[in-house]
Design a protein around this motif. Structure first.
Motif, PDB file in Angstrom:
ATOM      1  N   ASP A 164       0.787  -1.234   0.000  1.00 23.57           N
ATOM      2  CA  ASP A 164       0.000   0.000   0.000  1.00 23.57           C
ATOM      3  C   ASP A 164       0.815   1.278   0.000  1.00 23.57           C
ATOM      4  OD1 ASP A 164       0.893  -0.087   2.769  1.00 23.57           O
ATOM      5  OD2 ASP A 164      -0.707   1.364   3.190  1.00 23.57           O
ATOM      6  N   GLY A 165       2.138   1.205   0.182  1.00 24.47           N
ATOM      7  CA  GLY A 165       2.847   2.445   0.455  1.00 24.47           C
ATOM      8  C   GLY A 165       4.097   2.713  -0.358  1.00 24.47           C
ATOM      9  N   TYR A 166       4.783   3.773   0.035  1.00 23.14           N
ATOM     10  CA  TYR A 166       5.987   4.236  -0.657  1.00 23.14           C
ATOM     11  C   TYR A 166       7.078   3.173  -0.676  1.00 23.14           C
ATOM     12  CZ  TYR A 166       9.987   7.281  -1.721  1.00 23.14           C
ATOM     13  OH  TYR A 166      11.103   7.832  -2.288  1.00 23.14           O
ATOM     14  N   SER A 167       7.255   2.466   0.424  1.00 26.17           N
ATOM     15  CA  SER A 167       8.334   1.469   0.499  1.00 26.17           C
ATOM     16  C   SER A 167       8.049   0.222  -0.335  1.00 26.17           C
ATOM     17  CB  SER A 167       8.588   1.058   1.954  1.00 26.17           C
ATOM     18  OG  SER A 167       7.490   0.346   2.480  1.00 26.17           O
ATOM     19  N   ASP A 168       6.841   0.143  -0.924  1.00 27.59           N
ATOM     20  CA  ASP A 168       6.490  -0.996  -1.780  1.00 27.59           C
ATOM     21  C   ASP A 168       6.763  -0.728  -3.263  1.00 27.59           C
ATOM     22  OD1 ASP A 168       5.254  -2.756   0.255  1.00 27.59           O
ATOM     23  OD2 ASP A 168       3.803  -1.133   0.419  1.00 27.59           O
ATOM     24  N   ARG A 169       7.125   0.478  -3.600  1.00 28.53           N
ATOM     25  CA  ARG A 169       7.216   0.857  -5.011  1.00 28.53           C
ATOM     26  C   ARG A 169       8.143  -0.043  -5.836  1.00 28.53           C
ATOM     27  NH1 ARG A 169       7.447   7.398  -5.889  1.00 28.53           N
ATOM     28  NH2 ARG A 169       5.369   7.910  -5.077  1.00 28.53           N
ATOM     29  N   CYS A 170       9.365  -0.185  -5.384  1.00 27.97           N
ATOM     30  CA  CYS A 170      10.345  -0.971  -6.154  1.00 27.97           C
ATOM     31  C   CYS A 170       9.987  -2.452  -6.164  1.00 27.97           C
ATOM     32  CB  CYS A 170      11.746  -0.790  -5.577  1.00 27.97           C
ATOM     33  SG  CYS A 170      12.379   0.896  -5.696  1.00 27.97           S
ATOM     34  N   ALA A 171       9.650  -2.977  -4.995  1.00 27.61           N
ATOM     35  CA  ALA A 171       9.386  -4.406  -4.857  1.00 27.61           C
ATOM     36  C   ALA A 171       8.158  -4.837  -5.641  1.00 27.61           C
ATOM     37  CB  ALA A 171       9.226  -4.756  -3.379  1.00 27.61           C
ATOM     38  N   ALA A 172       7.118  -4.003  -5.623  1.00 27.87           N
ATOM     39  CA  ALA A 172       5.870  -4.373  -6.294  1.00 27.87           C
ATOM     40  C   ALA A 172       6.084  -4.644  -7.778  1.00 27.87           C
ATOM     41  CB  ALA A 172       4.831  -3.271  -6.107  1.00 27.87           C
ATOM     42  N   LYS A 173       7.032  -3.950  -8.370  1.00 24.27           N
ATOM     43  CA  LYS A 173       7.257  -4.085  -9.811  1.00 24.27           C
ATOM     44  C   LYS A 173       7.852  -5.436 -10.198  1.00 24.27           C
ATOM     45  CE  LYS A 173       7.547   0.897 -10.161  1.00 24.27           C
ATOM     46  NZ  LYS A 173       8.388   2.109 -10.272  1.00 24.27           N
TER      47      LYS A 173
END
Length: 212
Positions: A164-173
């Motif tokens: 849900d957040g900023y720290s998920d940006r890289c990993a989510a991809k």
């Protein structure tokens, strides 16, 4: 086809971000200005986390009693029962703290979950953060979720990412299927990256049953 599920904790499994909640409750000062510095890239994730911890005035007992009352998504336990039944590999990855995660999982009688996060230790009323999974080449986050996924997904399974957040940006991809809400959903929309928007784990569970 085999799958691995990688799931954020704060604001995803929990209804509220536990680090934000404890800072709101116990900090002496405006900690949110530090959070803004992190988002703007002026400070690393670990630097900001430690500065926030230094503003918090509490002890281990008081913090545990506060954290244990933070609620989890009402459908998360049902979701966990399903993936255990299907023997799907599952990890919690968090840029928050192990103390918070362990306290909430224990309070909700959720056992046997492997978690990767930052570490919190107590020296009286002094709180110290430790960041064993920081990416020294980036340092954007205290806990590099992207590197963790690469390390745990040794069998190259299809990745289901939940965040849900900023720290998920890289990993989510890295996800073959991305479940997102909040800031992460907004970011993925801006990047034109496909994802499945969710409100709660009931939404996620229904879709995962379709996927697998």
């Amino acid at each position: 086809m085999e799958y691995i599920i990688i799931c954020d904790f704060d604001g995803t499994i929990t209804l509220n971000d536990t680090v934000n909640a404890m800072a709101d409750e116990f900090s002496v000062g405006d900690w949110r200005k530090l959070d803004e510095m992190w988002i703007c890239g002026k400070c690393s994730g670990s630097e900001v986390s430690q500065k926030i911890l230094e503003m918090i005035d509490t002890d281990e007992h008081k913090l545990r009693e506060f954290i244990k009352n933070i609620k989890i998504d009402p459908y998360f336990k049902e979701f966990m029962e399903y993936i255990k039944e299907k023997v799907i590999e599952f990890y919690i990855v968090s840029d928050g703290f192990d103390f918070n995660i362990e306290t909430i999982l224990e309070e909700n009688e959720i056992i046997g979950v492997i978690c990767f996060s930052n570490m919190l230790q107590f020296e009286g009323k002094k709180l110290m953060g430790f960041y064993p999974n920081v990416n020294e080449d980036c340092k954007k986050c205290g806990n590099c979720k992207r590197n963790i996924i690469t390390n745990v997904n040794i069998e190259n399974k299809k990745i289901i990412y939940i965040g849900d957040g900023y720290s998920d940006r890289c990993a989510a991809k890295l996800g073959d299927y991305i479940f997102a809400k909040g800031e992460l959903a907004n970011h993925l929309k801006e990047e034109n990256i496909d994802f499945i928007e969710f409100n709660n784990f009931k939404d996620i569970l229904l879709k995962i049953k379709e996927i697998i």
